[in-house]
Write a protein that holds these residues in place. Structure first.
Motif, PDB file in Angstrom:
ATOM      1  N   ASP A   1     -15.848 -23.965  23.332  1.00  0.00           N
ATOM      2  CA  ASP A   1     -15.282 -22.763  23.941  1.00  0.00           C
ATOM      3  C   ASP A   1     -13.793 -22.944  24.185  1.00  0.00           C
ATOM      4  O   ASP A   1     -13.332 -24.046  24.485  1.00  0.00           O
ATOM      5  N   GLU A   2     -13.069 -21.842  24.036  1.00  0.00           N
ATOM      6  CA  GLU A   2     -11.616 -21.917  24.126  1.00  0.00           C
ATOM      7  C   GLU A   2     -11.064 -20.933  25.146  1.00  0.00           C
ATOM      8  O   GLU A   2     -11.556 -19.810  25.269  1.00  0.00           O
ATOM      9  N   LEU A   3     -10.030 -21.385  25.828  1.00  0.00           N
ATOM     10  CA  LEU A   3      -9.256 -20.505  26.711  1.00  0.00           C
ATOM     11  C   LEU A   3      -7.830 -20.492  26.194  1.00  0.00           C
ATOM     12  O   LEU A   3      -7.231 -21.551  25.996  1.00  0.00           O
TER      13      LEU A   3
ATOM     14  N   ASN B   1     -10.494 -15.620  27.162  1.00  0.00           N
ATOM     15  CA  ASN B   1     -11.580 -16.054  26.277  1.00  0.00           C
ATOM     16  C   ASN B   1     -12.034 -14.849  25.463  1.00  0.00           C
ATOM     17  O   ASN B   1     -12.730 -13.960  25.989  1.00  0.00           O
TER      18      ASN B   1
END
Ligand SMILES: [Zn+2]
Ligand SMILES: [Zn+2]
Length: 214
Positions: free
Chosen positions: A125-127, A144
């Motif tokens: 998961d990426e922010l 996100n």
């Protein structure tokens, strides 16, 4: 995918967020826990959900967002991530703690500086770090895309915006940040603010009395 858990802490009623994924890793954003029972509440949630905290993030370093930084550091050993332009704000908070009669122990561990456009990873998961000065000089939001949400700190609220009368505040910069960094996100994006209820980009474009669309 990231799940968003919100807490409302301290006399200023600040929203603290825990984002966690199916691997049970989590990041803690703006831990405002002030009273011992609030710190217990945060820790109990992490433990009962079986989470491993891997990141400590600040959108900005006003008093109400950072009361629990040291607690998170002491409990899980995490370094604090913030934008470099928030360092003077962080240094000033013990003074504001005295002014507001909310004394506390400030964070004194290592600092990791976030850069505009940087991608923070929590497993897959990426922010995305969006630089949104105006409420404070080094304010960032965390976006996100797959989850359809942004953690907006004190930039944009449900029908309101952050104040700009505190040191380093800049009204024109704040409006520009909202127009270029937030109102360019998809309308359905959920906005999790530093105070008050969740909203969406589309709703604020239509209803926010402070920001014109363009
Ligand atoms: Zn603030
Ligand atoms: Zn705040």
């Amino acid at each position: 995918m990231l799940t968003v858990k919100a807490f409302t802490f301290n006399p200023v009623e600040e929203n603290t967020y825990i984002l966690y994924n199916e691997h049970k890793q989590c990041c803690i954003i703006d831990p405002g826990c002030y009273f011992p029972e609030e710190r217990d509440g945060l820790k109990t949630f992490v433990e009962k959900t079986g989470l491993s905290p891997v990141l400590l993030l600040n959108t900005h370093c006003h008093l109400d967002h950072i009361f629990g930084n040291k607690f998170v550091r002491d409990t899980w050993g995490l370094p604090l991530h913030l934008h470099e332009k928030e360092k003077p704000v962080l240094d000033f908070v013990p003074t504001s703690g005295q002014l507001y009669q909310l004394p506390f122990d400030n964070y004194n561990g290592p600092l990791v500086y976030l850069k505009e456009g940087e991608i923070i990873k929590i497993n897959d998961d990426e922010l995305e770090v969006r630089f949104v000065p105006g409420h404070s000089p080094g304010h960032v939001c965390f976006y996100n895309g797959p989850g359809g949400f942004v953690i907006s700190g004190d930039v944009l609220f449900n029908r309101s915006i952050g104040r700009t009368d505190l040191p380093g505040g800049d009204y024109a910069a704040l409006i520009n940040s909202i127009q270029t960094q937030l109102f360019t996100l998809p309308d359905e994006t959920n906005v999790y603010s530093g105070h008050g209820p969740v909203t969406t980009i589309g709703f604020e474009k239509m209803n926010n009395p402070f920001v014109k669309l363009y």
